[in-house]
Design a protein around this motif. Structure first.
Motif, PDB file in Angstrom:
ATOM      1  N   LYS A  52      52.911  18.426  22.374  1.00 26.05           N
ATOM      2  CA  LYS A  52      53.723  17.277  22.778  1.00 26.05           C
ATOM      3  C   LYS A  52      55.135  17.650  23.218  1.00 26.05           C
ATOM      4  CE  LYS A  52      55.427  16.019  18.161  1.00 26.05           C
ATOM      5  NZ  LYS A  52      55.456  14.953  17.117  1.00 26.05           N
ATOM      6  N   ASN A  53      55.642  18.797  22.778  1.00 24.83           N
ATOM      7  CA  ASN A  53      57.003  19.180  23.137  1.00 24.83           C
ATOM      8  C   ASN A  53      57.077  20.072  24.368  1.00 24.83           C
ATOM      9  OD1 ASN A  53      58.199  17.777  20.970  1.00 24.83           O
ATOM     10  ND2 ASN A  53      57.742  19.455  19.580  1.00 24.83           N
ATOM     11  N   ILE A  54      55.935  20.328  25.008  1.00 32.80           N
ATOM     12  CA  ILE A  54      55.944  21.124  26.240  1.00 32.80           C
ATOM     13  C   ILE A  54      56.387  20.230  27.398  1.00 32.80           C
ATOM     14  CG2 ILE A  54      54.548  22.447  27.875  1.00 32.80           C
ATOM     15  CD1 ILE A  54      52.684  23.140  25.558  1.00 32.80           C
ATOM     16  N   PRO A  55      57.461  20.589  28.125  1.00 31.64           N
ATOM     17  CA  PRO A  55      57.906  19.742  29.242  1.00 31.64           C
ATOM     18  C   PRO A  55      56.902  19.756  30.395  1.00 31.64           C
ATOM     19  CG  PRO A  55      59.230  21.754  29.102  1.00 31.64           C
ATOM     20  CD  PRO A  55      58.363  21.727  27.883  1.00 31.64           C
ATOM     21  N   VAL A  56      56.732  18.588  30.993  1.00 31.86           N
ATOM     22  CA  VAL A  56      55.817  18.420  32.134  1.00 31.86           C
ATOM     23  C   VAL A  56      56.627  17.933  33.327  1.00 31.86           C
ATOM     24  CG1 VAL A  56      53.848  17.120  33.047  1.00 31.86           C
ATOM     25  CG2 VAL A  56      53.849  17.893  30.647  1.00 31.86           C
ATOM     26  N   ILE A  57      56.434  18.602  34.475  1.00 31.61           N
ATOM     27  CA  ILE A  57      57.032  18.153  35.741  1.00 31.61           C
ATOM     28  C   ILE A  57      55.889  17.782  36.682  1.00 31.61           C
ATOM     29  CG2 ILE A  57      58.415  18.783  37.756  1.00 31.61           C
ATOM     30  CD1 ILE A  57      59.906  20.792  36.033  1.00 31.61           C
ATOM     31  N   PHE A  58      55.867  16.537  37.117  1.00 36.56           N
ATOM     32  CA  PHE A  58      54.881  16.131  38.109  1.00 36.56           C
ATOM     33  C   PHE A  58      55.324  16.614  39.495  1.00 36.56           C
ATOM     34  CE2 PHE A  58      53.516  12.695  35.102  1.00 36.56           C
ATOM     35  CZ  PHE A  58      52.179  13.052  35.062  1.00 36.56           C
ATOM     36  N   ILE A  59      54.376  17.155  40.260  1.00 39.03           N
ATOM     37  CA  ILE A  59      54.580  17.451  41.683  1.00 39.03           C
ATOM     38  C   ILE A  59      53.469  16.742  42.429  1.00 39.03           C
ATOM     39  CG2 ILE A  59      54.664  19.208  43.470  1.00 39.03           C
ATOM     40  CD1 ILE A  59      55.855  21.129  41.613  1.00 39.03           C
ATOM     41  N   SER A  60      53.819  15.708  43.200  1.00 35.25           N
ATOM     42  CA  SER A  60      52.778  14.846  43.757  1.00 35.25           C
ATOM     43  C   SER A  60      53.135  14.330  45.141  1.00 35.25           C
ATOM     44  CB  SER A  60      52.539  13.657  42.819  1.00 35.25           C
ATOM     45  OG  SER A  60      51.580  12.766  43.371  1.00 35.25           O
ATOM     46  N   ALA A  61      52.089  14.084  45.914  1.00 38.41           N
ATOM     47  CA  ALA A  61      52.258  13.451  47.223  1.00 38.41           C
ATOM     48  C   ALA A  61      52.474  11.954  47.097  1.00 38.41           C
ATOM     49  CB  ALA A  61      51.040  13.732  48.093  1.00 38.41           C
ATOM     50  N   LEU A  94      43.620  25.697  28.515  1.00 36.23           N
ATOM     51  CA  LEU A  94      44.648  26.738  28.469  1.00 36.23           C
ATOM     52  C   LEU A  94      45.771  26.357  27.505  1.00 36.23           C
ATOM     53  CD1 LEU A  94      44.887  27.652  32.263  1.00 36.23           C
ATOM     54  CD2 LEU A  94      44.139  29.172  30.422  1.00 36.23           C
ATOM     55  N   LEU A  95      46.121  25.093  27.466  1.00 39.26           N
ATOM     56  CA  LEU A  95      47.182  24.639  26.564  1.00 39.26           C
ATOM     57  C   LEU A  95      46.786  24.825  25.108  1.00 39.26           C
ATOM     58  CD1 LEU A  95      48.162  21.475  28.582  1.00 39.26           C
ATOM     59  CD2 LEU A  95      49.806  23.203  27.846  1.00 39.26           C
ATOM     60  N   ASN A  96      45.494  24.796  24.815  1.00 37.35           N
ATOM     61  CA  ASN A  96      45.023  24.970  23.439  1.00 37.35           C
ATOM     62  C   ASN A  96      44.909  26.431  23.035  1.00 37.35           C
ATOM     63  OD1 ASN A  96      44.791  22.284  22.614  1.00 37.35           O
ATOM     64  ND2 ASN A  96      42.798  22.058  23.603  1.00 37.35           N
ATOM     65  N   THR A  97      44.876  27.343  24.019  1.00 28.92           N
ATOM     66  CA  THR A  97      44.651  28.752  23.695  1.00 28.92           C
ATOM     67  C   THR A  97      45.817  29.655  24.028  1.00 28.92           C
ATOM     68  OG1 THR A  97      43.599  29.115  25.855  1.00 28.92           O
ATOM     69  CG2 THR A  97      42.154  28.520  24.009  1.00 28.92           C
ATOM     70  N   ASP A  98      46.774  29.193  24.821  1.00 31.43           N
ATOM     71  CA  ASP A  98      47.877  30.038  25.251  1.00 31.43           C
ATOM     72  C   ASP A  98      49.204  29.365  24.923  1.00 31.43           C
ATOM     73  OD1 ASP A  98      49.416  32.007  26.751  1.00 31.43           O
ATOM     74  OD2 ASP A  98      47.560  32.396  27.848  1.00 31.43           O
ATOM     75  N   LYS A  99      50.257  30.167  24.817  1.00 28.28           N
ATOM     76  CA  LYS A  99      51.595  29.612  24.586  1.00 28.28           C
ATOM     77  C   LYS A  99      52.224  29.322  25.936  1.00 28.28           C
ATOM     78  CE  LYS A  99      56.066  30.405  22.395  1.00 28.28           C
ATOM     79  NZ  LYS A  99      56.811  29.945  23.585  1.00 28.28           N
ATOM     80  N   ILE A 100      52.364  28.056  26.243  1.00 34.25           N
ATOM     81  CA  ILE A 100      52.874  27.627  27.543  1.00 34.25           C
ATOM     82  C   ILE A 100      54.203  26.907  27.348  1.00 34.25           C
ATOM     83  CG2 ILE A 100      52.430  26.033  29.470  1.00 34.25           C
ATOM     84  CD1 ILE A 100      49.414  26.814  29.061  1.00 34.25           C
ATOM     85  N   ASP A 101      55.171  27.214  28.229  1.00 36.96           N
ATOM     86  CA  ASP A 101      56.518  26.673  28.075  1.00 36.96           C
ATOM     87  C   ASP A 101      56.788  25.477  28.983  1.00 36.96           C
ATOM     88  OD1 ASP A 101      57.805  28.630  26.170  1.00 36.96           O
ATOM     89  OD2 ASP A 101      57.079  30.006  27.700  1.00 36.96           O
ATOM     90  N   LEU A 102      56.068  25.360  30.102  1.00 37.93           N
ATOM     91  CA  LEU A 102      56.278  24.232  31.011  1.00 37.93           C
ATOM     92  C   LEU A 102      55.040  24.061  31.877  1.00 37.93           C
ATOM     93  CD1 LEU A 102      59.479  23.212  32.888  1.00 37.93           C
ATOM     94  CD2 LEU A 102      57.400  23.499  34.230  1.00 37.93           C
ATOM     95  N   VAL A 103      54.749  22.808  32.231  1.00 40.18           N
ATOM     96  CA  VAL A 103      53.585  22.495  33.067  1.00 40.18           C
ATOM     97  C   VAL A 103      54.062  21.845  34.363  1.00 40.18           C
ATOM     98  CG1 VAL A 103      51.402  21.236  33.236  1.00 40.18           C
ATOM     99  CG2 VAL A 103      52.146  22.151  31.025  1.00 40.18           C
ATOM    100  N   LEU A 104      53.635  22.416  35.496  1.00 37.41           N
ATOM    101  CA  LEU A 104      53.795  21.775  36.804  1.00 37.41           C
ATOM    102  C   LEU A 104      52.469  21.106  37.119  1.00 37.41           C
ATOM    103  CD1 LEU A 104      55.710  24.444  38.953  1.00 37.41           C
ATOM    104  CD2 LEU A 104      56.561  22.217  38.225  1.00 37.41           C
ATOM    105  N   LEU A 105      52.484  19.778  37.248  1.00 38.36           N
ATOM    106  CA  LEU A 105      51.230  19.015  37.224  1.00 38.36           C
ATOM    107  C   LEU A 105      51.095  18.087  38.425  1.00 38.36           C
ATOM    108  CD1 LEU A 105      48.691  18.126  35.608  1.00 38.36           C
ATOM    109  CD2 LEU A 105      50.173  16.571  34.324  1.00 38.36           C
ATOM    110  N   ASP A 106      50.002  18.271  39.153  1.00 45.80           N
ATOM    111  CA  ASP A 106      49.648  17.352  40.234  1.00 45.80           C
ATOM    112  C   ASP A 106      49.081  16.068  39.629  1.00 45.80           C
ATOM    113  OD1 ASP A 106      49.198  16.396  42.795  1.00 45.80           O
ATOM    114  OD2 ASP A 106      47.249  17.381  42.987  1.00 45.80           O
ATOM    115  N   ILE A 107      49.118  14.988  40.380  1.00 41.66           N
ATOM    116  CA  ILE A 107      48.583  13.720  39.879  1.00 41.66           C
ATOM    117  C   ILE A 107      47.168  13.467  40.381  1.00 41.66           C
ATOM    118  CG2 ILE A 107      48.821  11.200  39.957  1.00 41.66           C
ATOM    119  CD1 ILE A 107      51.831  11.567  39.908  1.00 41.66           C
TER     120      ILE A 107
END
Length: 306
Positions: free
Chosen positions: A77-86, A43-56
């Motif tokens: 590389k400039n897309i901000p990533v926020i980890f959400i993890s247990a 999806l990151l390669n095909t769509d314009k994404i502004d932020l990623v909420l990412l599980d570990i």
């Protein structure tokens, strides 16, 4: 001006977590979801994404690896990533931030806090994007500048090399522009540059096509996935569109109005030893040939297979 909603990618292998986050955030953002790292990268390669909420913790590819890949790709590389993890150890959070994430939220999460942090990072990204766009635009012609051109050429060259695809450059120069400036004045010269720039930009039809001011009265177009004949056709249309402006140029020996000369070069990058500069030099040589042969024309060279 109405701002387009920003796009948020939620990556988690648990559908329940995705549903909770999507329900809380969908009123303010466009939401995309991925249940695996591979799906997220697609999806990151095909769509314009502004932020990623990412599980570990995910099967096959964990969140740290996904973040590493995001940050190692020039396109993302400039897309901000926020980890959400247990994972709630300090060492986990430290590793996530060192990987390149801008924030780390521990599960079970508090939705208002998640929303507040997402809002903060997206507002910052919007401001950063606006500053980058301003820095990439030529102040006179309002098309991309040389700095953006160099960045885009480097990126598209690498993409063409990976995909084995053709890449064409079109270099255009306003004929006898010095005489135009000398006789009509610099204010008229500036207006001429603006009108020519817009005529050239309007010639391009594909979203991936790119044009910038190369310097002075020169412009360059980068045509991705474009074979030689299409590039030559575009160059010919550029010449026609500029001629159709009928900007008076009584001091040109070529025509009574402003014209351009155009050089085209096409290649399919096949070796890491090749560099974009070689293609630029070929397009420039073809531009010189067009001038030598009378101007107001296109000359081209197909380097594919050479």
């Amino acid at each position: 001006m109405m701002l387009q909603p920003q796009t948020l990618l939620i990556v988690d292998d648990e559908m329940l977590n995705i549903s909770i986050l999507a329900s809380a955030l969908s009123s303010n953002y466009r939401i995309l979801i991925a249940k695996s790292g591979a799906q997220a990268l697609g999806l990151l390669n095909t769509d314009k994404i502004d932020l990623v909420l990412l599980d570990i913790v995910m099967p096959e590819m964990n969140g740290y690896e996904v973040c590493n890949r995001i940050k190692s790709d020039e396109r993302t590389k400039n897309i901000p990533v926020i980890f959400i993890s247990a994972r709630d150890e300090d060492e986990d959070e430290e590793r996530g931030l060192k990987t390149g994430a801008v924030d780390y939220i521990r599960k079970p999460f508090c939705l208002p806090i998640v929303a507040a942090r997402v809002k903060t990072h997206l507002e910052l990204k919007r401001k950063t994007d606006m500053l980058e766009q301003m820095a990439a635009i030529d102040g006179l012609t309002h098309i991309p500048n040389r700095r953006k051109l160099d960045e885009t050429l480097e990126l598209e060259w690498k993409r063409a090399l990976r995909g084995g695809q053709a890449l064409s450059l079109v270099m255009a120069d306003i004929d006898h522009f010095k005489q135009y400036n000398d006789n009509y004045g610099h204010a008229a010269g500036d207006d001429c540059l603006r009108r020519v720039a817009q005529a050239l930009a309007s010639t391009l039809s594909e979203p991936e096509d790119f044009i910038a001011r190369y310097g002075g009265e020169e412009f360059m177009a980068i045509l991705t996935k474009t074979g030689h004949q299409r590039a030559v056709n575009i160059a010919a249309n550029m010449i026609k569109n500029v001629s159709d402006l009928k900007i008076p140029h009584a001091h040109s020996p070529v025509a009574p109005y402003v014209t351009i000369s155009v050089g085209v070069a096409t290649t399919t990058p096949s070796s890491p030893r090749e560099i974009p500069r070689q293609l630029v030099e070929s397009a420039d040589a073809m531009l010189y040939a067009a001038k030598q042969r009378g101007r107001n024309q296109v000359q081209s060279k197909d380097l594919t297979g050479c």
